[in-house]
Design an enzyme around this catalytic site. Sequence first.
Site, PDB file in Angstrom:
ATOM      1  CG  ASP A  42      -1.938  -1.077   1.207  1.00 39.11           C
ATOM      2  OD1 ASP A  42      -1.556  -2.056   0.598  1.00 39.11           O
ATOM      3  OD2 ASP A  42      -2.680  -1.389   2.210  1.00 39.11           O
ATOM      4  CD  GLU A  54      -1.068  -6.329   8.613  1.00 37.54           C
ATOM      5  OE1 GLU A  54      -1.124  -5.435   9.592  1.00 37.54           O
ATOM      6  OE2 GLU A  54      -1.677  -5.697   7.470  1.00 37.54           O
TER       7      GLU A  54
END
Length: 409
Positions: free
Chosen positions: A158, A382
């Site tokens: 992202d 993550e």
Amino acid sequence: MSMDLTEKAQGILRGNDRGGYTLPTKGLYPYQWNWDSAFAAWGFATFDADRGWQELETLMSGQWEDGMIPHILFHRPDPGYFPGPDVWQGRGPIPSSGISQPPVAASFMAKMLAMDPTGEARARAMWPALKRWHRWFMDWRLDRGAVCVTHPWEAGRDNAPDWDGAMRAIDADDVGEYTRRDTSHVDPAMRPTKYDYDRYLKLVQIGVSVGWDHEKLREINPFRVADPTMTFTLLRAQRDLAAMGRRFGEDVSEIEEWIAVLEDGAETLWNPEIGGYDSRDVRAGRFNGVLSNASMLCWYAGINDARALPALERMLAAAEYGLASYDPEAEGFESLRYWRGPTWPIMNYLVGSGLEEQGLDGPAARIRRDTARLMEAHGFAEYYDPHTSAPAGGGSFTWTAAVWLGWAG
Ligand code: 9WN
């Protein structure tokens, strides 16, 4: 393999299972994400083959008429995530986003078929849908044979520095008011900034304004970046799709042509100035000058490129744990901010397994061992700080657990 961690990893997949699809993690990401789901399928395949196949089938069920498989399927509304289905207004059979994500599904399907040959009929049934999706990339996303992203979220990386130039060219003054949800789940210092989010949303608004018409978007979208993540994962996926097609008795000549186009396209990403594969800003007509973990996906794509080794070795030497998402020696490296520095097990797996396949045992073993150490020390986060190993972002993460089950553990 540590049984304890293996049981925990299986428990994470089961805990994130919503019946046919798996959340990346509860709270932060309450829907089905495309490439996360392909990793989840493979993770399940290590202990529940049926559930693995089902994951891919659910992902395919969101395919648009034009062949695209969206990056998020919003199966059930959840106010905990923004932007949701009302903002995206995707036009598929299931409420969805309007962009795609790195096409790793065919490659995981090939792995799953090797693990469970009894799943052949199910793989065969999905093969045409995968081919249509791959064609969609070839029709709408190529620039000189490399695959472009039309939104930073499409690359799955992202806030990578790759997009900084293209993001600066987006005027987001009129984006309007909105409330983020991600920063209520995790520390804002580990997430993209408001500047980033304004532009992410502006690009969504542009897509919605033309009903996600890819032809129009090719003209008007200010963001079009040829990306190593997409180019290398699609090249690999086409090879796997062709191999499965041969096994199923399909005509794969068109896929072979696509492979040749993508091989040429990959070469257009080679930037001699950084000694690595780079992203290319198509609108501005220039390289972005970014060495990232995606630069190192060439081996995974079947390109054994000795030119890329020095940069890989330098990046590995500059971090304590695995491959950083951004060159640790570059200006602007941030060890905890998402795709601007942290090490990601899923990328470590893609890069590491590619190196293994190409016989580069030294760097491959280093990446694999480091990835295991991160999980042994801190469980299934993550992503992690590549200098200290500190876990970051969301916890109990599906694709991290899958990497343990399928590779690192
Ligand atoms: C936007 C789910 C996804 C991953 C991406 C990762 C992150 C989403 C977000 O989470 O992106 O798609 O809201 O930040 O960057 O790779 O698929 O795990």
